[in-house]
Design a protein around this motif. Structure first.
Motif, PDB file in Angstrom:
ATOM      1  N   LEU A 387       0.827  -1.208   0.000  1.00 37.48           N
ATOM      2  CA  LEU A 387       0.000   0.000   0.000  1.00 37.48           C
ATOM      3  C   LEU A 387       0.860   1.257   0.000  1.00 37.48           C
ATOM      4  CD1 LEU A 387      -2.659   1.591   0.398  1.00 37.48           C
ATOM      5  CD2 LEU A 387      -2.492   1.083   2.840  1.00 37.48           C
ATOM      6  N   LEU A 388       1.842   1.293   0.885  1.00 35.18           N
ATOM      7  CA  LEU A 388       2.717   2.470   0.953  1.00 35.18           C
ATOM      8  C   LEU A 388       3.586   2.582  -0.289  1.00 35.18           C
ATOM      9  CD1 LEU A 388       3.762   2.109   4.709  1.00 35.18           C
ATOM     10  CD2 LEU A 388       2.286   3.884   3.750  1.00 35.18           C
ATOM     11  N   GLY A 389       4.094   1.461  -0.767  1.00 33.99           N
ATOM     12  CA  GLY A 389       4.960   1.499  -1.944  1.00 33.99           C
ATOM     13  C   GLY A 389       4.228   1.921  -3.195  1.00 33.99           C
ATOM     14  N   ARG A 390       3.009   1.405  -3.396  1.00 32.91           N
ATOM     15  CA  ARG A 390       2.217   1.766  -4.586  1.00 32.91           C
ATOM     16  C   ARG A 390       1.921   3.267  -4.617  1.00 32.91           C
ATOM     17  NH1 ARG A 390      -1.704  -2.113  -7.129  1.00 32.91           N
ATOM     18  NH2 ARG A 390      -1.024  -4.221  -6.626  1.00 32.91           N
ATOM     19  N   SER A 391       1.697   3.830  -3.426  1.00 34.04           N
ATOM     20  CA  SER A 391       1.332   5.243  -3.369  1.00 34.04           C
ATOM     21  C   SER A 391       2.541   6.170  -3.394  1.00 34.04           C
ATOM     22  CB  SER A 391       0.516   5.517  -2.108  1.00 34.04           C
ATOM     23  OG  SER A 391       1.275   5.235  -0.948  1.00 34.04           O
ATOM     24  N   GLY A 392       3.736   5.605  -3.520  1.00 32.43           N
ATOM     25  CA  GLY A 392       4.939   6.424  -3.613  1.00 32.43           C
ATOM     26  C   GLY A 392       5.566   6.781  -2.283  1.00 32.43           C
ATOM     27  N   ARG A 393       5.012   6.304  -1.198  1.00 32.02           N
ATOM     28  CA  ARG A 393       5.575   6.595   0.126  1.00 32.02           C
ATOM     29  C   ARG A 393       6.608   5.524   0.477  1.00 32.02           C
ATOM     30  NH1 ARG A 393       0.398   8.661   3.760  1.00 32.02           N
ATOM     31  NH2 ARG A 393      -0.673   9.781   2.094  1.00 32.02           N
ATOM     32  N   VAL A 394       7.649   5.479  -0.335  1.00 29.53           N
ATOM     33  CA  VAL A 394       8.626   4.406  -0.230  1.00 29.53           C
ATOM     34  C   VAL A 394       9.407   4.503   1.069  1.00 29.53           C
ATOM     35  CG1 VAL A 394      10.588   3.306  -1.332  1.00 29.53           C
ATOM     36  CG2 VAL A 394       8.789   4.302  -2.735  1.00 29.53           C
ATOM     37  N   ARG A 395       9.818   5.699   1.446  1.00 34.17           N
ATOM     38  CA  ARG A 395      10.603   5.844   2.670  1.00 34.17           C
ATOM     39  C   ARG A 395       9.766   5.491   3.904  1.00 34.17           C
ATOM     40  NH1 ARG A 395      15.495   7.785   1.747  1.00 34.17           N
ATOM     41  NH2 ARG A 395      15.875   8.709  -0.303  1.00 34.17           N
ATOM     42  N   MET A 404       9.152  -3.041  12.382  1.00 35.08           N
ATOM     43  CA  MET A 404       8.314  -4.199  12.671  1.00 35.08           C
ATOM     44  C   MET A 404       8.844  -4.954  13.886  1.00 35.08           C
ATOM     45  SD  MET A 404       7.613  -5.614   8.790  1.00 35.08           S
ATOM     46  CE  MET A 404       7.496  -7.294   9.381  1.00 35.08           C
ATOM     47  N   PRO A 405       7.948  -5.477  14.734  1.00 32.35           N
ATOM     48  CA  PRO A 405       8.395  -6.229  15.915  1.00 32.35           C
ATOM     49  C   PRO A 405       8.909  -7.624  15.590  1.00 32.35           C
ATOM     50  CG  PRO A 405       6.003  -6.215  15.805  1.00 32.35           C
ATOM     51  CD  PRO A 405       6.479  -5.315  14.698  1.00 32.35           C
ATOM     52  N   VAL A 406       8.733  -8.064  14.345  1.00 31.70           N
ATOM     53  CA  VAL A 406       9.228  -9.368  13.919  1.00 31.70           C
ATOM     54  C   VAL A 406      10.215  -9.173  12.778  1.00 31.70           C
ATOM     55  CG1 VAL A 406       7.143 -10.579  14.621  1.00 31.70           C
ATOM     56  CG2 VAL A 406       7.294  -9.662  12.303  1.00 31.70           C
ATOM     57  N   GLU A 407      11.040 -10.177  12.547  1.00 29.23           N
ATOM     58  CA  GLU A 407      12.025 -10.104  11.472  1.00 29.23           C
ATOM     59  C   GLU A 407      11.319 -10.069  10.123  1.00 29.23           C
ATOM     60  OE1 GLU A 407      15.788  -9.730   9.897  1.00 29.23           O
ATOM     61  OE2 GLU A 407      15.196  -9.738  12.017  1.00 29.23           O
ATOM     62  N   PRO A 408      11.598  -9.041   9.304  1.00 25.83           N
ATOM     63  CA  PRO A 408      10.919  -8.943   8.000  1.00 25.83           C
ATOM     64  C   PRO A 408      11.255 -10.130   7.101  1.00 25.83           C
ATOM     65  CG  PRO A 408      12.047  -6.893   8.562  1.00 25.83           C
ATOM     66  CD  PRO A 408      12.514  -7.924   9.537  1.00 25.83           C
ATOM     67  N   HIS A 409      10.231 -10.619   6.437  1.00 27.25           N
ATOM     68  CA  HIS A 409      10.424 -11.690   5.476  1.00 27.25           C
ATOM     69  C   HIS A 409      11.099 -11.115   4.229  1.00 27.25           C
ATOM     70  CE1 HIS A 409       9.383 -14.810   2.514  1.00 27.25           C
ATOM     71  NE2 HIS A 409       9.275 -15.616   3.565  1.00 27.25           N
ATOM     72  N   PRO A 410      11.985 -11.874   3.565  1.00 27.42           N
ATOM     73  CA  PRO A 410      12.633 -11.359   2.355  1.00 27.42           C
ATOM     74  C   PRO A 410      11.662 -10.837   1.305  1.00 27.42           C
ATOM     75  CG  PRO A 410      13.720 -13.369   3.066  1.00 27.42           C
ATOM     76  CD  PRO A 410      12.534 -13.189   3.959  1.00 27.42           C
ATOM     77  N   ALA A 411      10.456 -11.423   1.242  1.00 29.45           N
ATOM     78  CA  ALA A 411       9.479 -10.950   0.258  1.00 29.45           C
ATOM     79  C   ALA A 411       9.104  -9.490   0.509  1.00 29.45           C
ATOM     80  CB  ALA A 411       8.239 -11.831   0.290  1.00 29.45           C
ATOM     81  N   LEU A 412       9.120  -9.058   1.776  1.00 26.86           N
ATOM     82  CA  LEU A 412       8.825  -7.659   2.078  1.00 26.86           C
ATOM     83  C   LEU A 412       9.911  -6.745   1.510  1.00 26.86           C
ATOM     84  CD1 LEU A 412       7.530  -7.744   5.768  1.00 26.86           C
ATOM     85  CD2 LEU A 412       6.215  -7.390   3.688  1.00 26.86           C
ATOM     86  N   TRP A 413      11.179  -7.152   1.700  1.00 24.94           N
ATOM     87  CA  TRP A 413      12.263  -6.356   1.121  1.00 24.94           C
ATOM     88  C   TRP A 413      12.161  -6.345  -0.403  1.00 24.94           C
ATOM     89  CZ3 TRP A 413      14.668  -3.289   4.273  1.00 24.94           C
ATOM     90  CH2 TRP A 413      14.874  -3.642   5.616  1.00 24.94           C
ATOM     91  N   GLY A 414      11.739  -7.473  -0.979  1.00 23.31           N
ATOM     92  CA  GLY A 414      11.570  -7.516  -2.428  1.00 23.31           C
ATOM     93  C   GLY A 414      10.495  -6.559  -2.907  1.00 23.31           C
ATOM     94  N   ALA A 415       9.372  -6.480  -2.163  1.00 19.98           N
ATOM     95  CA  ALA A 415       8.304  -5.539  -2.518  1.00 19.98           C
ATOM     96  C   ALA A 415       8.794  -4.100  -2.395  1.00 19.98           C
ATOM     97  CB  ALA A 415       7.094  -5.771  -1.615  1.00 19.98           C
ATOM     98  N   LEU A 416       9.610  -3.859  -1.376  1.00 18.28           N
ATOM     99  CA  LEU A 416      10.173  -2.516  -1.203  1.00 18.28           C
ATOM    100  C   LEU A 416      11.088  -2.146  -2.358  1.00 18.28           C
ATOM    101  CD1 LEU A 416      11.138  -2.208   2.572  1.00 18.28           C
ATOM    102  CD2 LEU A 416       9.537  -0.787   1.309  1.00 18.28           C
ATOM    103  N   HIS A 423       9.271   4.063  -8.416  1.00 23.41           N
ATOM    104  CA  HIS A 423       9.188   5.498  -8.120  1.00 23.41           C
ATOM    105  C   HIS A 423      10.541   6.207  -8.192  1.00 23.41           C
ATOM    106  CE1 HIS A 423       4.965   5.263  -6.975  1.00 23.41           C
ATOM    107  NE2 HIS A 423       5.246   4.162  -6.301  1.00 23.41           N
ATOM    108  N   GLY A 424      11.534   5.545  -8.797  1.00 20.40           N
ATOM    109  CA  GLY A 424      12.811   6.206  -9.046  1.00 20.40           C
ATOM    110  C   GLY A 424      13.674   6.429  -7.822  1.00 20.40           C
ATOM    111  N   GLU A 425      13.427   5.698  -6.746  1.00 15.50           N
ATOM    112  CA  GLU A 425      14.245   5.817  -5.530  1.00 15.50           C
ATOM    113  C   GLU A 425      15.436   4.867  -5.669  1.00 15.50           C
ATOM    114  OE1 GLU A 425      14.060   7.716  -2.963  1.00 15.50           O
ATOM    115  OE2 GLU A 425      12.055   8.587  -2.965  1.00 15.50           O
ATOM    116  N   VAL A 426      16.393   5.267  -6.519  1.00 17.90           N
ATOM    117  CA  VAL A 426      17.478   4.357  -6.887  1.00 17.90           C
ATOM    118  C   VAL A 426      18.386   4.041  -5.703  1.00 17.90           C
ATOM    119  CG1 VAL A 426      19.451   3.976  -8.404  1.00 17.90           C
ATOM    120  CG2 VAL A 426      17.422   5.152  -9.266  1.00 17.90           C
TER     121      VAL A 426
END
Length: 492
Positions: A387-395, A404-416, A423-426
């Motif tokens: 939701l945040l990434g689609r809307s451009g709120r990448v940071r 997050m209180p739990v260890e992020p799953h690699p798929a989350l980093w992939g979505a990021l 959105h050009g956040e190289v």
């Protein structure tokens, strides 16, 4: 209680005793009801109550009442009591009842023996079931006993033993064949199930239904629809499990035409009295097939709905452009007295993600935790990142993942990383993609994602470096391409 109970009719006093005997703590209440009703003089009256009792504790109470009044349990008392242990497993009570049957001379009664074998299997005591069968197999065991051995061993995970008992049966009926067929279907042995199905000398509705359900559970949806069609043509009536499975197959295949035909068939055969489970499956099917108006029609016609019904309707609306209506259902379901669960919020957050409702999504995420006490799982976190990434709120999305209180799953980093590229956040995307490679050095799509980021920013040297690294480490390029879609043009 005394004078009033004397005037109760048979159904009334039986209901009164059943209510009193529902819990062991009510022993005195049940005892008092039986005494004042004047029915303790008849063992058959108490047996009728044992038969109606669904819990071993209630049966134990009634057996104690018999013994207290010097009425010994007979084979009927014991068989009905043992049957309660097949509904609610109780190894201790099963052992006590079986021992009592031996002492009273009822252990070789076929009904007692069959109930004891089944009860031992239900309480996972396979060894005792086998020992008892060995004792009675010569002269007492019947087709029910043998079928119970097939089902019991299959449920215990011993397919070889189940097959041995099936092959050794002195006689078989359709229930026996169905037991073996169901055993094969449950463990995914479809080729064996199909051979057995084709070899069966007779079939009933349960036979066809077992085959259909097994095919769907193993992902053979197209074949399941063919078998369902053959079943209907043969005149056999599918059970609810088969109808639900067939509707699920239609949903997976996105076959709204066949799904609508199954829906019409179910309404005709059931005279409009579909269960909540079947109606919910039909709503889910219509939603996934894009026929949201039909989903709404079925939903509106349901007199009673559970949380899964509401979840299916919310998800269907979210997938078909009805995001605002999906969000409104959260309030409506609470007004109907149905509390949302974690799946409800997955559907709601998905609706927010599809329509870019960031503030609503944040509010729902917080409400899920604070108002409903539901702890987020990976799907909830993933939808918030999406939701945040689609809307451009990448940071913001990056901060969300790091907090997050739990260890992020690699798929989350992939979505990021994908959101960063979109959105050009190289620079931020480079950081995230490198984190992904560190977490999953053998995951080819992670290198591809970083290479694509560099390519989109015209950083050709860096892109070439990643490509050389990919080749040097001999990482398969095709691993996990779904994370980055079809955009792999920068990698040869």
């Amino acid at each position: 209680m005394g004078s009033g109970m004397l005037n109760l009719g048979p159904s009334s006093w039986r209901a009164a005793v059943a209510a009193a005997a529902a819990r062991p703590a009510n022993f005195r209440g049940a005892h008092a009801v039986l005494l004042t009703s004047g029915h303790l003089s008849s063992r058959s009256s108490v047996n009728s109550l044992i038969r109606a009792s669904h819990f071993p504790s209630a049966c134990a109470l009634l057996l104690r009442l018999l013994l207290l009044h010097r009425l010994l349990p007979d084979h009927i008392s014991l068989s009905f009591s043992l049957h309660s242990c097949t509904r609610v497993p109780s190894h201790k009570f099963t052992s006590v009842l079986h021992s009592l049957a031996v002492r009273l001379g009822h252990s070789r009664d076929i009904y007692v023996a069959n109930a004891a074998v089944s009860s031992y299997f239900t309480s996972s005591d396979v060894a005792s079931a086998d020992r008892l069968f060995a004792e009675i197999s010569g002269d007492v065991a019947d087709v029910v006993t043998w079928t119970t051995m097939v089902t019991g061993h299959a449920n215990a995970g011993s397919m070889e033993q189940a097959r041995w008992f099936f092959e050794a049966m002195p006689e078989r009926n359709v229930v026996s064949w169905n037991a073996m067929l169901g055993a094969y279907a449950r463990v995914g042995m479809l080729s064996e199930a199909r051979k057995l199905f084709d070899a069966m000398p007779y079939r009933n509705g349960a036979t066809w239904s077992t085959m259909v359900t097994g095919l769907v559970q193993c992902g053979h949806c197209e074949e399941a629809l063919r078998v369902f069609g053959d079943m209907v043509s043969s005149g056999a009536m599918p059970n609810e499990a088969a109808l639900v499975s067939t509707v699920s197959a239609c949903a997976q295949l996105r076959s709204v035409e066949f799904g609508a035909w199954v829906h019409a068939y179910a309404e005709q055969e059931l005279h409009g009295a579909m269960s909540i489970i079947l109606a919910t499956a039909i709503i889910d099917m219509y939603g996934k097939c894009g026929s949201i108006h039909n989903a709404v029609r079925v939903f509106a016609a349901m007199p009673v709905r559970n949380v899964y019904t509401w979840n299916s309707m919310i998800a269907g609306l979210a997938m078909n452009g009805g995001e605002s209506q999906a969000l409104s259902l959260l309030w409506k379901m609470q007004m109907a007295g149905v509390q949302p669960n974690d799946i409800t919020f997955i559907a709601l957050l998905s609706a927010c993600s599809h329509s870019g409702l960031v503030d609503e999504g944040r509010s729902l995420f917080d409400s899920m935790i604070e108002d409903f006490g539901i702890q987020p799982v990976s799907e909830h976190y993933g939808l918030m990142v999406d939701l945040l990434g689609r809307s451009g709120r990448v940071r913001e999305a990056v901060y969300f993942v790091r907090s997050m209180p739990v260890e992020p799953h690699p798929a989350l980093w992939g979505a990021l990383a994908s959101a960063c590229k979109m959105h050009g956040e190289v620079e931020l995307g480079e950081e995230v993609a490198k984190k992904l490679i560190e977490l999953e050095p053998r995951h080819g799509s992670r290198y591809i994602l970083l290479s694509n980021l560099y390519g989109a920013a015209n950083r050709w040297d860096d892109m070439a470096t990643v490509r050389r690294l990919l080749k040097r480490r001999k990482v398969p390029k095709g691993t996990g391409n779904a994370v980055v879609g079809n955009d792999i043009s920068y990698v040869e």
